[in-house]
Scaffold this motif. Structure first.
Motif, mmCIF file in Angstrom:
data_model
loop_
_atom_site.group_PDB
_atom_site.id
_atom_site.type_symbol
_atom_site.label_atom_id
_atom_site.label_comp_id
_atom_site.label_asym_id
_atom_site.label_seq_id
_atom_site.Cartn_x
_atom_site.Cartn_y
_atom_site.Cartn_z
ATOM 1 N N ALA A 162 0.830 -1.209 0.000
ATOM 2 C CA ALA A 162 0.000 0.000 0.000
ATOM 3 C C ALA A 162 0.863 1.257 0.000
ATOM 4 O O ALA A 162 0.551 2.241 -0.692
ATOM 5 C CB ALA A 162 -0.928 0.000 1.213
ATOM 6 N N TRP A 163 1.951 1.241 0.752
ATOM 7 C CA TRP A 163 2.851 2.396 0.763
ATOM 8 C C TRP A 163 3.500 2.598 -0.604
ATOM 9 O O TRP A 163 3.670 3.740 -1.054
ATOM 10 C CB TRP A 163 3.905 2.225 1.834
ATOM 11 N N HIS A 164 3.842 1.490 -1.259
ATOM 12 C CA HIS A 164 4.396 1.579 -2.616
ATOM 13 C C HIS A 164 3.380 2.218 -3.565
ATOM 14 O O HIS A 164 3.739 3.059 -4.394
ATOM 15 C CB HIS A 164 4.784 0.190 -3.097
ATOM 16 N N ASP A 165 2.113 1.830 -3.427
ATOM 17 C CA ASP A 165 1.070 2.419 -4.268
ATOM 18 C C ASP A 165 0.894 3.905 -3.979
ATOM 19 O O ASP A 165 0.623 4.699 -4.897
ATOM 20 C CB ASP A 165 -0.250 1.679 -4.050
ATOM 21 N N VAL A 166 1.021 4.293 -2.717
ATOM 22 C CA VAL A 166 0.930 5.709 -2.364
ATOM 23 C C VAL A 166 2.049 6.499 -3.043
ATOM 24 O O VAL A 166 1.820 7.586 -3.595
ATOM 25 C CB VAL A 166 1.008 5.895 -0.831
ATOM 26 N N GLN A 167 3.254 5.941 -3.020
ATOM 27 C CA GLN A 167 4.377 6.625 -3.656
ATOM 28 C C GLN A 167 4.166 6.759 -5.163
ATOM 29 O O GLN A 167 4.464 7.804 -5.753
ATOM 30 C CB GLN A 167 5.676 5.863 -3.373
ATOM 31 N N LEU A 168 3.664 5.693 -5.789
ATOM 32 C CA LEU A 168 3.380 5.760 -7.222
ATOM 33 C C LEU A 168 2.318 6.820 -7.516
ATOM 34 O O LEU A 168 2.431 7.586 -8.486
ATOM 35 C CB LEU A 168 2.919 4.399 -7.730
ATOM 36 N N ALA A 169 1.266 6.848 -6.701
ATOM 37 C CA ALA A 169 0.202 7.833 -6.907
ATOM 38 C C ALA A 169 0.730 9.253 -6.726
ATOM 39 O O ALA A 169 0.361 10.170 -7.468
ATOM 40 C CB ALA A 169 -0.954 7.567 -5.947
#
Length: 259
Positions: free
Chosen positions: A210-217
């Motif tokens: 989820a943190w990786h997805d936040v960074q991508l977003a």
């Protein structure tokens, strides 16, 4: 002559009058300056008029093309800005999802530590042995019920997976209903600690994803914001007349009205 030039440069009204006079007298001057025009002024005037008309048409084409390019640039900048705004909203949603995942990591970690502490305490008391019970069918029936109820309660608390209840009812999965209730409690606590450890590790992996997805977003949002600023700067850097600007605004308003 110098006085006339200075007047034309410094005073806008004489300059405008001069431009109008040149617009109407230029064809006549072209005709008089051309020897063929002196011999055949009608043909020369027609050619001059054709030349002027074509010049105006090319100018109008260039002007229309410039207006279309500016209108397209305005639409593109507005679309990128809308996309950047939506991307910012997506970042907020991913942030909320990550926060929920982080909270789950804390909750599962606490549950795992509590289960491990119970199992450690039970193991410390194991060397003292188990109380004596009669070895008869009633006792074994009681032990089986005790195991089933213990597993069912652990599943309800989330300490064991739902498959554990199916395994114990089927008599598989390593569950032994013949064990003494004290030993069965130790087995239950060990299984609960192992399962809650697995749940916690899965929660940690989900939180990292989820943190990786936040960074991508966030990177996508920032990229769209930079592109929006760049697109808007391209519009502001163009040379547009007041009439062109008004038309562009109307085109943009009409575009958004249809959207």
């Amino acid at each position: 002559m110098n006085v006339l030039a200075e007047m034309l440069l410094n005073e806008p009204a004489p300059m405008a009058i001069w431009a109008v006079l040149m617009l109407f007298t230029l064809p006549a001057l072209v005709v008089l300056a051309n020897p063929d025009g002196v011999r055949n002024p009608r043909m020369a005037l027609l050619e001059t008029a054709t030349f002027v008309r074509r010049h105006r048409e090319r100018r109008e084409v260039r002007r229309a093309r410039r207006q279309a390019e500016v209108a397209q640039a305005v639409r593109y900048a507005q679309e990128v800005r809308v996309a950047a705004t939506r991307a910012a909203g997506a970042v907020d949603r991913w942030q909320e999802f990550w926060q929920a995942a982080a909270d789950r990591v804390d909750a599962t970690g606490a549950a795992w530590r509590e289960a491990g502490a119970r199992w450690t305490h039970s193991r410390a008391a194991a060397p003292f042995g188990t109380p004596w019970t009669p070895q008869d069918p009633a006792e074994y029936a009681f032990r089986e019920r005790f195991l089933h109820e213990g597993v069912r309660a652990a599943v309800a608390r989330g300490e064991l997976p739902a498959t554990a209840l199916a395994d114990v009812l089927a008599g598989c999965g390593g569950w032994d209903p013949r064990l003494h209730p004290v030993e069965q409690e130790l087995v239950l606590q060990r299984a609960a600690a192992a399962h809650l450890e697995w749940v916690h590790r899965a929660a940690v992996a989900a939180e990292r994803a989820a943190w990786h997805d936040v960074q991508l977003a966030r990177r996508g949002r920032d990229s769209l914001r930079r592109e929006a600023v760049l697109a808007e700067s391209r519009i502001s850097s163009r040379t547009v007349t007041a009439v062109d600007a008004a038309r562009v605004v109307r085109l943009a308003d009409l575009h958004h009205g249809r959207a």
